[in-house]
Design a protein around this motif. Structure first.
Motif, PDB file in Angstrom:
ATOM      1  N   TRP A  84       0.839  -1.195   0.000  1.00 50.79           N
ATOM      2  CA  TRP A  84       0.000   0.000   0.000  1.00 50.79           C
ATOM      3  C   TRP A  84       0.881   1.254   0.000  1.00 50.79           C
ATOM      4  CZ3 TRP A  84      -1.489   2.698   4.966  1.00 50.79           C
ATOM      5  CH2 TRP A  84      -2.294   3.822   4.703  1.00 50.79           C
ATOM      6  N   ASP A  85       0.627   2.141  -0.913  1.00 50.09           N
ATOM      7  CA  ASP A  85       1.417   3.370  -1.040  1.00 50.09           C
ATOM      8  C   ASP A  85       0.804   4.475  -0.178  1.00 50.09           C
ATOM      9  OD1 ASP A  85       3.106   5.408  -1.783  1.00 50.09           O
ATOM     10  OD2 ASP A  85       2.333   5.591  -3.833  1.00 50.09           O
ATOM     11  N   ARG A  86       1.095   4.400   1.103  1.00 54.10           N
ATOM     12  CA  ARG A  86       0.555   5.396   2.023  1.00 54.10           C
ATOM     13  C   ARG A  86       1.082   6.787   1.700  1.00 54.10           C
ATOM     14  NH1 ARG A  86       1.553   5.645   8.632  1.00 54.10           N
ATOM     15  NH2 ARG A  86       0.436   7.623   8.976  1.00 54.10           N
ATOM     16  N   ALA A  87       2.372   6.878   1.474  1.00 58.16           N
ATOM     17  CA  ALA A  87       2.981   8.193   1.220  1.00 58.16           C
ATOM     18  C   ALA A  87       2.405   8.836  -0.030  1.00 58.16           C
ATOM     19  CB  ALA A  87       4.496   8.054   1.100  1.00 58.16           C
ATOM     20  N   GLY A  88       2.018   8.017  -0.990  1.00 58.18           N
ATOM     21  CA  GLY A  88       1.471   8.548  -2.231  1.00 58.18           C
ATOM     22  C   GLY A  88      -0.019   8.843  -2.180  1.00 58.18           C
ATOM     23  N   GLY A  89      -0.602   8.607  -1.015  1.00 57.31           N
ATOM     24  CA  GLY A  89      -2.020   8.913  -0.861  1.00 57.31           C
ATOM     25  C   GLY A  89      -2.955   7.912  -1.489  1.00 57.31           C
ATOM     26  N   ALA A  90      -2.484   6.686  -1.694  1.00 59.60           N
ATOM     27  CA  ALA A  90      -3.350   5.664  -2.286  1.00 59.60           C
ATOM     28  C   ALA A  90      -4.488   5.307  -1.333  1.00 59.60           C
ATOM     29  CB  ALA A  90      -2.532   4.409  -2.604  1.00 59.60           C
ATOM     30  N   PRO A  91      -5.634   4.913  -1.872  1.00 54.70           N
ATOM     31  CA  PRO A  91      -6.735   4.478  -0.998  1.00 54.70           C
ATOM     32  C   PRO A  91      -6.298   3.286  -0.152  1.00 54.70           C
ATOM     33  CG  PRO A  91      -7.487   4.747  -3.264  1.00 54.70           C
ATOM     34  CD  PRO A  91      -5.989   4.849  -3.301  1.00 54.70           C
ATOM     35  N   LEU A  92      -6.888   3.155   1.009  1.00 56.51           N
ATOM     36  CA  LEU A  92      -6.588   2.013   1.866  1.00 56.51           C
ATOM     37  C   LEU A  92      -6.867   0.708   1.125  1.00 56.51           C
ATOM     38  CD1 LEU A  92      -8.085   3.156   5.280  1.00 56.51           C
ATOM     39  CD2 LEU A  92      -5.725   2.436   4.895  1.00 56.51           C
ATOM     40  N   HIS A 140     -11.417   1.579   5.803  1.00 55.52           N
ATOM     41  CA  HIS A 140     -11.900   2.907   5.429  1.00 55.52           C
ATOM     42  C   HIS A 140     -13.313   3.136   5.951  1.00 55.52           C
ATOM     43  CE1 HIS A 140     -14.788   1.953   2.181  1.00 55.52           C
ATOM     44  NE2 HIS A 140     -13.990   0.950   1.883  1.00 55.52           N
ATOM     45  N   GLU A 141     -14.116   2.061   6.053  1.00 57.52           N
ATOM     46  CA  GLU A 141     -15.461   2.195   6.602  1.00 57.52           C
ATOM     47  C   GLU A 141     -15.413   2.531   8.090  1.00 57.52           C
ATOM     48  OE1 GLU A 141     -18.402  -0.746   4.409  1.00 57.52           O
ATOM     49  OE2 GLU A 141     -16.629  -1.812   5.124  1.00 57.52           O
ATOM     50  N   VAL A 142     -14.474   1.921   8.807  1.00 59.66           N
ATOM     51  CA  VAL A 142     -14.328   2.230  10.236  1.00 59.66           C
ATOM     52  C   VAL A 142     -13.951   3.695  10.406  1.00 59.66           C
ATOM     53  CG1 VAL A 142     -13.143   1.635  12.383  1.00 59.66           C
ATOM     54  CG2 VAL A 142     -13.651  -0.157  10.698  1.00 59.66           C
ATOM     55  N   GLY A 143     -12.995   4.161   9.606  1.00 62.79           N
ATOM     56  CA  GLY A 143     -12.586   5.555   9.677  1.00 62.79           C
ATOM     57  C   GLY A 143     -13.710   6.511   9.333  1.00 62.79           C
ATOM     58  N   GLU A 144     -14.511   6.145   8.350  1.00 63.11           N
ATOM     59  CA  GLU A 144     -15.627   7.013   7.950  1.00 63.11           C
ATOM     60  C   GLU A 144     -16.665   7.131   9.054  1.00 63.11           C
ATOM     61  OE1 GLU A 144     -16.789   5.048   4.396  1.00 63.11           O
ATOM     62  OE2 GLU A 144     -15.068   5.802   3.245  1.00 63.11           O
ATOM     63  N   ARG A 145     -16.798   6.100   9.875  1.00 62.23           N
ATOM     64  CA  ARG A 145     -17.717   6.163  11.011  1.00 62.23           C
ATOM     65  C   ARG A 145     -17.100   6.932  12.178  1.00 62.23           C
ATOM     66  NH1 ARG A 145     -21.826   1.929  11.178  1.00 62.23           N
ATOM     67  NH2 ARG A 145     -21.869   0.807   9.195  1.00 62.23           N
ATOM     68  N   LEU A 146     -15.804   6.778  12.358  1.00 66.27           N
ATOM     69  CA  LEU A 146     -15.121   7.419  13.486  1.00 66.27           C
ATOM     70  C   LEU A 146     -14.927   8.925  13.289  1.00 66.27           C
ATOM     71  CD1 LEU A 146     -12.129   5.176  14.659  1.00 66.27           C
ATOM     72  CD2 LEU A 146     -14.031   6.009  16.052  1.00 66.27           C
ATOM     73  N   TYR A 192      -8.285   5.188  10.358  1.00 68.97           N
ATOM     74  CA  TYR A 192      -7.540   3.930  10.410  1.00 68.97           C
ATOM     75  C   TYR A 192      -6.626   3.831   9.197  1.00 68.97           C
ATOM     76  CZ  TYR A 192      -9.472   1.339  14.368  1.00 68.97           C
ATOM     77  OH  TYR A 192      -9.768   0.900  15.633  1.00 68.97           O
ATOM     78  N   ILE A 193      -5.481   3.184   9.389  1.00 67.86           N
ATOM     79  CA  ILE A 193      -4.597   2.843   8.288  1.00 67.86           C
ATOM     80  C   ILE A 193      -4.208   1.376   8.395  1.00 67.86           C
ATOM     81  CG2 ILE A 193      -3.678   5.166   7.947  1.00 67.86           C
ATOM     82  CD1 ILE A 193      -1.199   4.309   9.516  1.00 67.86           C
ATOM     83  N   ALA A 194      -3.724   0.813   7.305  1.00 64.42           N
ATOM     84  CA  ALA A 194      -3.427  -0.618   7.251  1.00 64.42           C
ATOM     85  C   ALA A 194      -1.995  -0.909   7.661  1.00 64.42           C
ATOM     86  CB  ALA A 194      -3.669  -1.139   5.833  1.00 64.42           C
ATOM     87  N   ALA A 195      -1.829  -2.008   8.413  1.00 62.24           N
ATOM     88  CA  ALA A 195      -0.507  -2.485   8.806  1.00 62.24           C
ATOM     89  C   ALA A 195      -0.452  -3.993   8.590  1.00 62.24           C
ATOM     90  CB  ALA A 195      -0.233  -2.158  10.265  1.00 62.24           C
ATOM     91  N   PRO A 196       0.694  -4.526   8.150  1.00 59.34           N
ATOM     92  CA  PRO A 196       0.801  -5.975   7.939  1.00 59.34           C
ATOM     93  C   PRO A 196       0.909  -6.761   9.241  1.00 59.34           C
ATOM     94  CG  PRO A 196       2.899  -4.916   7.507  1.00 59.34           C
ATOM     95  CD  PRO A 196       1.908  -3.812   7.738  1.00 59.34           C
TER      96      PRO A 196
END
Length: 308
Positions: free
Chosen positions: A49-57, A107-113, A121-125
């Protein structure tokens, strides 16, 4: 609760781009090739996932079996929450309104929060370095895994999965008051220059936002995400050694993450938690942490081990 001496299974990305998750020998999915493949697939989504590039979760296409695990655990935990969870957590859980019939995307959790407390929320392995994890907390961002526990034992996990990260922490972060303490903890750790001070902050967080309990209407209720996402621990926490909130004790007590926590620290009420733990996170620096360690040393607490 969590086993094997570390919270997350190590993850390796090989030269060919494949991702391997190294489960401990005691993990229920250790000898299940399909579960191992699936864990690698989900970890790869976060790693690439390209977090730095602003990619969707990354979106995970959860299977029917994974949705069923979420349904079973959501129902079982909900019944125990009604008996054991502090009212602040229950109110936040109601406001967040997580789905109980399917695994939500991060992303749904973040949209509710976000409209409730401003958190996302962001993704981690799996494991996130301590300072990176707390740095994100300081920015009101929670790093979450996306995998689920093994289907053979839906009410048990040897490591934090999305059920812990979302049902435990997500519901907690829907409370403005709990969210403020968590954000302050993240900001506090990022201010620390020494690793000793950083560990003390993380340990106070462990004994509060992860494994905290609180008195309410004559009962001892849980508000910590680690307790409230653990089917078994909710039956055990009230029988443990319960101590008063004590920053020097909380920040220096040696604990074993491979078992239920035998020592817990209880706040009188939410205001007490904010006045002691929240105020510490708001103002802590390296010097304050060293004073707490010196206090623990004088009282014979430094090096104490929590025994069951």
């Amino acid at each position: 609760m969590f086993e094997d001496g570390q919270l997350y299974s190590p993850v390796t990305m090989h030269d060919d781009g494949s991702v391997e998750v190294h489960l401990a020998d005691s993990h229920p999915g250790k000898d299940d090739p399909e579960y191992l493949r699936r864990r690698g697939e989900i970890a790869a989504a976060a790693l690439t996932w390209d977090r730095a590039g602003g990619a969707p979760l990354p979106t995970i296409d959860y299977t029917d079996a994974e949705h069923e695990i979420w349904r079973v655990v959501s129902a079982e935990l909900a019944a125990k929450h009604e008996r054991h969870a502090h009212s602040e957590y229950l109110s936040a859980k109601s406001a967040l309104g997580l789905p109980t019939d399917h695994v939500p995307q991060l992303h749904e959790v973040g949209e509710r929060l976000e409209p409730l407390t401003g958190w996302s929320y962001i993704a981690a392995p799996g494991l996130v370095p301590l300072r990176d994890f707390y740095g994100d907390l300081g920015r009101s961002t929670f790093s979450s895994t996306q995998y689920l526990r093994h289907a053979s034992r839906p009410l048990y996990t040897p490591e934090p999965d999305i059920i812990h990260e979302v049902i435990g922490h997500g519901n907690q972060l829907a409370s403005p008051r709990f969210a403020a303490i968590t954000q302050a903890a993240g900001a506090a750790l990022t201010r620390m220059e020494s690793e000793t001070a950083a560990k003390l902050v993380a340990d106070v967080f462990w004994f509060s936002m992860e494994f905290g309990v609180m008195h309410e209407d004559g009962d001892l209720k849980a508000y910590g995400a680690g307790i409230l996402s653990s089917y078994g621990e909710m039956d055990e926490y009230a029988h443990m050694e319960i101590r008063e909130l004590d920053l020097a004790d909380m920040g220096t007590l040696n604990y074993d993450i491979t078992a239920y926590q035998p020592v817990l620290f209880a706040a009188h009420d939410l205001g007490h938690l904010e006045d002691v733990v929240g105020a510490f996170f708001d103002s802590a620096d390296d010097e304050a942490c060293e004073r707490l360690r010196a206090d623990a040393r004088r009282r014979g607490l430094l090096g104490e081990v929590a025994h069951a």
